[in-house]
Design an enzyme around this catalytic site. Sequence first.
Site, mmCIF file in Angstrom:
data_model
loop_
_atom_site.group_PDB
_atom_site.id
_atom_site.type_symbol
_atom_site.label_atom_id
_atom_site.label_comp_id
_atom_site.label_asym_id
_atom_site.label_seq_id
_atom_site.Cartn_x
_atom_site.Cartn_y
_atom_site.Cartn_z
ATOM 1 N N TYR A 119 -16.091 3.351 7.818
ATOM 2 C CA TYR A 119 -14.617 3.310 7.835
ATOM 3 C C TYR A 119 -14.099 3.749 9.209
ATOM 4 O O TYR A 119 -13.292 3.050 9.832
ATOM 5 C CB TYR A 119 -14.073 4.214 6.726
ATOM 6 C CG TYR A 119 -12.584 4.440 6.782
ATOM 7 C CD1 TYR A 119 -11.687 3.399 6.524
ATOM 8 C CD2 TYR A 119 -12.046 5.692 7.081
ATOM 9 C CE1 TYR A 119 -10.305 3.609 6.580
ATOM 10 C CE2 TYR A 119 -10.681 5.905 7.140
ATOM 11 C CZ TYR A 119 -9.823 4.872 6.886
ATOM 12 O OH TYR A 119 -8.454 5.080 6.946
ATOM 13 N N LYS B 265 -12.136 1.476 12.013
ATOM 14 C CA LYS B 265 -10.773 1.820 12.438
ATOM 15 C C LYS B 265 -10.731 2.044 13.951
ATOM 16 O O LYS B 265 -9.764 1.675 14.617
ATOM 17 C CB LYS B 265 -10.275 3.068 11.699
ATOM 18 C CG LYS B 265 -10.013 2.884 10.216
ATOM 19 C CD LYS B 265 -8.827 1.988 9.891
ATOM 20 C CE LYS B 265 -7.509 2.555 10.353
ATOM 21 N NZ LYS B 265 -6.362 1.684 9.940
ATOM 22 N N ALA C 191 -5.112 -1.951 5.733
ATOM 23 C CA ALA C 191 -6.488 -1.549 6.058
ATOM 24 C C ALA C 191 -7.286 -1.506 4.761
ATOM 25 O O ALA C 191 -6.709 -1.448 3.666
ATOM 26 C CB ALA C 191 -6.508 -0.165 6.712
ATOM 27 N N THR D 165 -6.742 6.914 12.011
ATOM 28 C CA THR D 165 -7.237 7.986 11.146
ATOM 29 C C THR D 165 -8.025 9.068 11.890
ATOM 30 O O THR D 165 -8.632 8.790 12.932
ATOM 31 C CB THR D 165 -8.157 7.352 10.074
ATOM 32 O OG1 THR D 165 -8.886 8.383 9.398
ATOM 33 C CG2 THR D 165 -9.179 6.405 10.670
ATOM 34 N N ASP D 166 -8.069 10.256 11.308
ATOM 35 C CA ASP D 166 -8.926 11.350 11.806
ATOM 36 C C ASP D 166 -10.410 10.994 11.702
ATOM 37 O O ASP D 166 -11.237 11.629 12.359
ATOM 38 C CB ASP D 166 -8.665 12.625 10.995
ATOM 39 C CG ASP D 166 -8.932 12.429 9.511
ATOM 40 O OD1 ASP D 166 -8.359 11.489 8.927
ATOM 41 O OD2 ASP D 166 -9.736 13.179 8.934
ATOM 42 N N THR E 97 -9.122 0.997 2.937
ATOM 43 C CA THR E 97 -9.098 2.465 3.070
ATOM 44 C C THR E 97 -10.074 3.197 2.144
ATOM 45 O O THR E 97 -10.115 4.426 2.166
ATOM 46 C CB THR E 97 -7.676 2.997 2.793
ATOM 47 O OG1 THR E 97 -7.287 2.585 1.479
ATOM 48 C CG2 THR E 97 -6.683 2.479 3.805
ATOM 49 N N GLY F 113 0.829 -1.215 0.000
ATOM 50 C CA GLY F 113 0.000 0.000 0.000
ATOM 51 C C GLY F 113 0.859 1.259 0.000
ATOM 52 O O GLY F 113 2.088 1.190 0.068
ATOM 53 N N MET F 114 0.184 2.401 -0.081
ATOM 54 C CA MET F 114 0.898 3.680 -0.221
ATOM 55 C C MET F 114 1.841 3.933 0.963
ATOM 56 O O MET F 114 3.015 4.226 0.775
ATOM 57 C CB MET F 114 -0.137 4.814 -0.341
ATOM 58 C CG MET F 114 0.454 6.182 -0.514
ATOM 59 S SD MET F 114 -0.766 7.404 -0.999
ATOM 60 C CE MET F 114 -1.968 7.299 0.334
ATOM 61 N N TRP G 14 -5.591 12.594 5.538
ATOM 62 C CA TRP G 14 -5.440 13.040 4.143
ATOM 63 C C TRP G 14 -4.075 12.635 3.559
ATOM 64 O O TRP G 14 -3.304 13.468 3.105
ATOM 65 C CB TRP G 14 -5.620 14.560 4.040
ATOM 66 C CG TRP G 14 -7.014 15.042 4.288
ATOM 67 C CD1 TRP G 14 -8.041 14.367 4.865
ATOM 68 C CD2 TRP G 14 -7.535 16.345 3.966
ATOM 69 N NE1 TRP G 14 -9.155 15.160 4.920
ATOM 70 C CE2 TRP G 14 -8.875 16.384 4.377
ATOM 71 C CE3 TRP G 14 -6.986 17.485 3.380
ATOM 72 C CZ2 TRP G 14 -9.692 17.510 4.218
ATOM 73 C CZ3 TRP G 14 -7.784 18.607 3.232
ATOM 74 C CH2 TRP G 14 -9.124 18.619 3.633
#
Length: 284
Positions: free
Chosen positions: A125, A129, A60, A101-102, A62, A11-12, A150
């Site tokens: 989501y 999480k 995850a 995550t936010d 995402t 993943g990224m 982000w």
Amino acid sequence: MTRVAVTGAAGMLGHKVCESAPAWASVAALTRDDGDLSVREQAQDALQATNAEIIIHCAAYTDVDGCTRDPDRAWASNAVATENVADAAQALQARLLYVSTDYVFEGTKAEPYLEDDEPAPLTVYGESKLAGERAVAAILPDHLIVRTQWLYGPGGKNFVASILKAARSRKRLQVVHDERGCPTYAPDLAEAIWRLLHTEATGIVHVTNRGACTRLELALAALEEAGLSDIEVEGIPSAAWDSPTRRPTNAVLGDTRLAALGLEPLRPWREALVEYVRTMGKTQ
Ligand SMILES: NC(=O)c1ccc[n+]([C@@H]2O[C@H](COP(=O)([O-])OP(=O)(O)OC[C@H]3O[C@@H](n4cnc5c(N)ncnc54)[C@H](OP(=O)(O)O)[C@@H]3O)[C@@H](O)[C@H]2O)c1
């Protein structure tokens, strides 16, 4: 050398975490090919095989709209998989860093959200999480949870890449103007994760690039950096965006804990964006 397993390594963020590993880490990069983490035995086998002393859990599901449409998949990949990873960490007596995550927040606070603010997710989501966070905290008292926001960077589907791609085929774009956050460059976050692991930090730490903006401001900045300022951009409210998901509008993360831990804050988001757009230019 410390043995470190990284989940979600295709993943990224996971890819960048592996790529930026410091000299003290010997990394086992785990992808879906090594096992589906939502299946308990597969998660255990994959992680046991690494004999990790540290696990960095980046895997995850995402896709926020995908999670809304398929809550079972969201729950499996974000909540159940994280519980399985935490159980495997306990069995190995490994330290676990879970990336969150936010979206655990509702996004209605006027000030930035701090680590001890009460979560109240609006989305499947975010709920899944948060369930992952709670599983990690229940199983491992010395856990580390890094909440970020982000994310964009090379090798992943992300907002900045989507805007620049759309601008090359269209003369006019619509972008949401009432969602605020801290754009965070995956390579910067990856380095911060390694720096954090060099400390004894436990609990929740917010890590983002510095400063906040709206989606519209981020899109305009990316277009300017890419020399595409002639594209017409219309700001629209998030309620007008075609999506099955109501997103948090102001879930800006405050990073005061990072400083309290003695770590340098990440650079301002715009500086990181310049680097990303330049990198993209070179790869096109
Ligand atoms: N992207 C953002 O804007 C953002 C913002 C805040 C926090 N985060 C968090 O940051 C972390 C990294 O995000 P990212 O954008 O780098 O993610 P990503 O590019 O979507 O990569 C996630 C990786 O996890 C793998 N994965 C998902 N479910 C799995 C399962 N059950 N078993 C094994 N592997 C599985 C995926 O494989 P497949 O592709 O095969 O499913 C994918 O390679 C995540 O924890 C995410 O929640 C992301």
